[in-house]
Design an enzyme around this catalytic site. Structure first.
Site: not given
Length: 353
Positions: A32, A154
Site C-alpha cells: 500500500r 486465524y
C-alpha cells in the site's frame, strides 16, 4: 568468479559467504505505500483476486523489483491462501481483514479436514515460475507460508484477534484437540512449501506472526514442535533450500526459534542485533531488524540505522530487512533511499570508519 555472479546475492548470504554488504529486501515491500499498488487496487478491489489471479499477483510482486531492485522478490500472496486446500474456506474484507466462517471449534470439524489438495494452487505455481523468469539471477525469489500456530489461531478465532482468547482457551482446556489440528496443519503447510519450491521459490519464509503472544512454555508446547514438523518434512525433500522463520515480538523466544531447524531467524526491532547474534550463535543466520517506523525519519537517520545494524550483524549470514512489514503511510521516496543506502553500505561503512 563467474560462478558466483550466477548465484543470486541473497542466496550467497544464506550459504554463509563473507559479503561486502548484506542482501536487502523488505517484508510487505509489495503493497500500500506504493502508488502503483494503490492504483491497481482501485481497479481490482478484491484482495483475493489480486493475490490469486496470476497476471495481477505477478505485476504486484514485481512493482518493488522494478522500482528499487531489492535482492529478494517475494511472492505476493496471503498467509491464509493454503487453507481451502484442506477444506477451510476464508474471505478477506478490505476494512476488516481475514474472516473464517464458521471458525474451527470442534473435533468433528478437525477430523473432516483432508490432506492438502495441491491441485487448487496452480496459480501459485504459475506466479513463481513467472517471477523466476522475470528476475533471472538478479534476485532470489522467495515463497512464504504461515506456520501452524498462526494459521490455527486465524482458523479458530475466525478473524484477527488482540487477546487470542479462543485458541488459548482450547490450548489450555482441550489440548489434545488442538494438537490434532496443529499436526494436520503442519503436514499441509509442508506440502505447500514443497509445492512452492518445485515451482521456483529459492528461499521460503515461514511467518508464525502470532507465536510471540505465547509464553516460552506454551511456545515450546504449541508452536515449536509444529514448526519443526514443517521444517523436517521440507528439508527431507529439499535440504538445500534455505528457510527463514519470522515471529513478531520474538525477543524472548530467539533461542527457541533457533531450535525450529530453519537456517535464518528473522529478528524484529525489540532486540539489539548484536545481542541477537550472541544469543543465536554462529550457525544461525539472521535477518532484520530495523524498526519500520525508522523509515519516517530523515535520509541521514535511515542511513545511520542501516549502518548500525550492519556493523552489529557482521558480514556473514545477514539479510538486511525491517523488523516487520513496511507501513502503508511510509513515504515511497524513503523506501527508495533505504534500498539505495543498503546497496552502498560497503562504501558508506568505509567512509565512516
Amino acid at each position: 568468479m563467474t560462478g558466483l555472479t550466477q548465484v543470486p546475492y541473497l542466496l550467497r548470504a544464506t550459504r554463509g559467504e563473507t559479503l561486502d554488504r548484506p542482501p536487502v529486501w523488505m517484508m510487505r515491500q509489495a503493497g500500500r505505500y506504493m502508488k502503483a499498488y494503490r492504483d491497481l487496487r482501485e481497479k481490482y478491489p478484491s484482495f483475493r483476486e489480486r493475490s490469486e489471479k496470476v497476471d495481477i499477483a505477478v505485476e504486484i510482486s514485481l512493482q518493488p523489483w522494478r522500482a528499487f531492485k531489492p535482492d529478494g522478490v517475494i511472492l505476493f500472496s496471503d498467509i491464509l491462501t493454503p487453507l481451502p486446500g484442506i477444506g477451510i474456506p476464508f474471505d478477506i474484507i478490505e476494512s476488516r481483514g481475514p474472516i473464517i466462517d464458521p471458525p474451527i471449534r470442534t473435533a468433528e470439524q478437525i477430523e473432516k479436514l483432508h490432506p492438502m489438495d495441491l491441485d487448487k494452487f496452480g496459480f501459485i505455481q504459475e506466479i513463481l515460475q513467472t517471477l523466476r523468469r522475470e528476475v533471472g539471477n538478479e534476485a532470489a525469489v522467495l515463497g512464504f507460508v504461515g506456520a501452524p500456530w498462526t494459521l490455527a489461531a486465524y482458523a479458530i478465532e475466525g478473524k484477527s484477534s488482540k487477546d487470542y482468547a479462543v485458541i488459548k482457551s482450547m490450548a489450555f482446556s482441550e489440548p489434545t484437540m488442538l494438537h490434532r489440528f496443529l499436526s494436520k496443519l503442519a503436514d499441509a503447510i509442508a506440502a505447500y512449501v514443497c509445492h512452492q519450491i518445485e515451482a521456483g521459490a529459492q528461499v521460503v519464509q515461514m511467518f508464525d506472526s502470532w507465536a510471540g503472544q505465547l509464553s516460552p512454555q506454551d511456545y515450546e508446547t504449541f508452536a515449536l514442535p509444529y514448526q519443526q514438523q514443517v521444517v523436517r518434512q521440507v528439508k527431507a525433500q529439499y535440504p538445500d533450500t534455505p528457510m527463514i522463520l519470522y515471529i513478531s515480538g520474538s525477543a524472548g523466544l530467539l533461542e527457541r526459534m533457533a531450535q525450529s531447524g530453519v537456517d535464518i531467524v528473522s529478528v524484529d526491532w525489540t532486540v539489539d542485533m548484536a545481542e541477537a547474534r550472541r544469543r543465536l550463535g554462529p550457525n544461525i543466520g539472521v535477518q532484520g531488524n530495523i524498526d519500520p517506523c525508522a523509515l519516517y525519519g530523515s535520509h541521514g537517520f535511515i542511513r545511520d540505522r542501516i549502518l548500525d545494524t550492519i556493523r552489529k550483524a557482521g558480514n556473514r549470514g545477514h539479510i538486511l530487512n525491517l523488523g516487520h512489514g513496511v507501513l502503508p503511510t511510509v513515504p515511497e521516496d524513503n523506501v527508495r533511499f533505504f534500498f539505495e543506502a543498503a546497496k552502498q553500505a560497503d562504501q558508506l561503512l568505509a567512509v565512516s570508519r
